[in-house]
Design an enzyme around this catalytic site. Structure first.
Site, short mmCIF file in Angstrom:
data_model
loop_
_atom_site.label_atom_id
_atom_site.label_comp_id
_atom_site.label_asym_id
_atom_site.label_seq_id
_atom_site.Cartn_x
_atom_site.Cartn_y
_atom_site.Cartn_z
N HIS A 169 0.81 -1.22 0.00
CA HIS A 169 0.00 0.00 0.00
C HIS A 169 0.85 1.26 0.00
CE1 HIS A 169 0.32 0.89 4.41
NE2 HIS A 169 0.32 -0.42 4.56
N ASP A 186 -0.22 4.40 1.05
CA ASP A 186 -0.47 5.41 2.10
C ASP A 186 0.30 5.10 3.37
OD1 ASP A 186 -2.29 3.15 2.35
OD2 ASP A 186 -3.34 4.29 3.91
N GLU A 218 -5.10 2.09 2.70
CA GLU A 218 -5.10 0.81 3.41
C GLU A 218 -5.30 1.05 4.89
OE1 GLU A 218 -3.40 -2.58 5.71
OE2 GLU A 218 -2.71 -0.53 5.67
N GLU A 219 -4.54 2.02 5.40
CA GLU A 219 -4.61 2.34 6.83
C GLU A 219 -6.00 2.86 7.16
OE1 GLU A 219 -2.21 1.45 8.64
OE2 GLU A 219 -0.37 1.52 7.45
N ASP A 226 3.55 -6.54 3.41
CA ASP A 226 3.08 -5.54 4.37
C ASP A 226 3.02 -6.10 5.78
OD1 ASP A 226 2.03 -3.18 5.38
OD2 ASP A 226 -0.03 -3.67 4.85
ZN ZN Z 1 0.94 -1.49 6.20
CA CA Z 2 0.05 -0.22 8.81
#
Ligand code: ZN
Ligand code: CA
Length: 382
Positions: free
Chosen positions: A88, A90, A151-152, A175
């Site tokens: 991701h 972000d 994603e966050e 991740d």
């Molecule tokens: Zn992450």
């Molecule tokens: Ca994270």
């Protein structure tokens, strides 16, 4: 520390200097959640230059980000299975104006921001591996890449991706914490439970019997709830509560925000139903009302130990001399969404440490190993 050996033939395949430069460059391009555009465009240019087919989808318009997900494809030179790599774009706050500091082979921020290794370590590893594949003409099947937004805080980029455009049925998300070789094969489902108790205002000194206290209703509900560790697979927590005003008024409204997680979708439903029931019974007891809103944040996933994907990652680790360790995650990631959408995916450790804090740091060796692992997985699927 995982042990690693220098591979036969001497040097590793990836370009370590370029990888480090790339990572340092990426973390210095701000991309807080919902403001990923500048970084996304940077990545698109880079991928296009490498000869990949690249586009941005319209997920951003749906979720309120200034960027869409970036999707890229590298055509294979073998008829190996199509595989997907994802990370991701972000970063959490404070994540703007990141200034990396390198000390003894470890990359830190200057202490005022996160490092952004979550998840730019994953992005750097993927692009470095792909560039190596192209430059060294390494045999590979079709490779698909997804760099997601937002994603966050909810996995919203992955949730709004158009999966009909992807061909891969096997995916690798980069991740996770843990050194390269850590393979997350299981993750929990999560429900968000927001409750709002509605009572009735009355003067607390003059006619309290005509009021219904939302604070009492919430207290009653919460006191009856099983919370925190429910069982080995299930947790629940109330993270926020708010309401009330002056003491001379019986409080009309109180709301709380809670979550429940479980590795079992069934147990998650049971725990969620229990929490909702506690709210409803409390409202009934005091003669008030409650509005409960349940949202499934993501569903659980489990990839079997003997599945092809786990076996291949283990083989890739073995080739590199990394210790392969399968594990369960307590949190959600795009991996949950990919699995729910029919892509069998695992989440790979890229070595991020103390992510989501200003003490976040990354061992350069872990970054290198993450890129080597991506490359080795590509070779295993060629
Ligand atoms: Zn992450
Ligand atoms: Ca994270």
């Amino acid at each position: 520390m995982a042990s690693y050996f220098v591979k036969l033939g001497g040097n590793t395949m990836i370009n370590k200097e370029r990888l480090l430069e790339r990572f340092l460059e990426y973390i210095q391009i701000d991309s807080p959640t919902k403001l990923e555009r500048e970084f996304a465009e940077h990545l698109m240019k880079e991928l296009e230059k490498l000869g990949l087919e690249v586009y941005m989808d319209d997920a951003g318009e749906k979720v309120g980000s200034n960027s869409g997900n970036v999707i890229a494809k590298l055509k294979g030179n073998t008829d190996g299975e199509t595989i997907l790599f994802s990370a991701h774009m972000d970063t959490v706050s404070p994540g703007e104006g990141i200034k990396p500091v390198i000390k003894d082979g470890v990359i830190y921020s200057d202490g005022t921001t996160v490092l952004g290794g979550d998840d730019k370590a994953g992005i750097a590893a993927i692009i470095e591996a792909v560039q190596t594949v192209i430059e060294k003409d390494i045999p590979h099947g079709d490779i698909e890449i997804v760099f997601s937004i937002f994603e966050e805080g909810g996995l919203f980029g992955a949730k709004n991706l158009d999966y009909s455009k992807l061909r891969a049925k096997t995916g690798f998300v980069l991740d996770s914490g843990g050194e390269p070789g850590h393979i997350v094969v299981q993750g929990p489902a999560q429900n968000k439970i927001n409750a709002k108790f509605i009572g009735k205002e009355a003067h607390a000194g003059v006619e309290p019997e005509n009021g219904i206290s939302a604070i009492q209703m919430a207290a009653e509900a919460i006191s009856k709830m099983k919370l925190l560790r429910i069982d080995e697979e299930t947790t629940a927590n109330i993270g926020f509560i708010s309401g009330g005003g002056p003491t001379n008024i019986v409080t009309k409204e109180v709301e709380f925000h809670a979550e429940a997680r479980s590795l079992s979708d069934e147990k998650l439903k049971e725990q969620t139903d229990h929490m909702v029931k506690c709210c409803e019974e409390a409202a009934e007891k005091f003669g008030g009302r409650v509005e409960v809103d349940v949202v499934n944040a993501y569903s659980a996933f489990k990839v079997e130990e003997d599945s092809e994907i786990v076996q291949k990652v283990k083989k890739a680790c073995e080739n590199l001399g990394f210790e392969a360790i399968t594990m369960t995650s307590g949190g959600g990631s795009d991996t949950n969404v990919l699995n729910a959408k029919g892509i069998t995916a695992v989440n790979l450790g890229v070595g991020m440490r103390l992510a989501h804090t200003v003490d976040e740091h990354l061992y350069i060796k872990d970054l290198e190993n993450a890129a080597e692992l991506v490359l080795e997985i590509i070779k295993e699927y060629a």
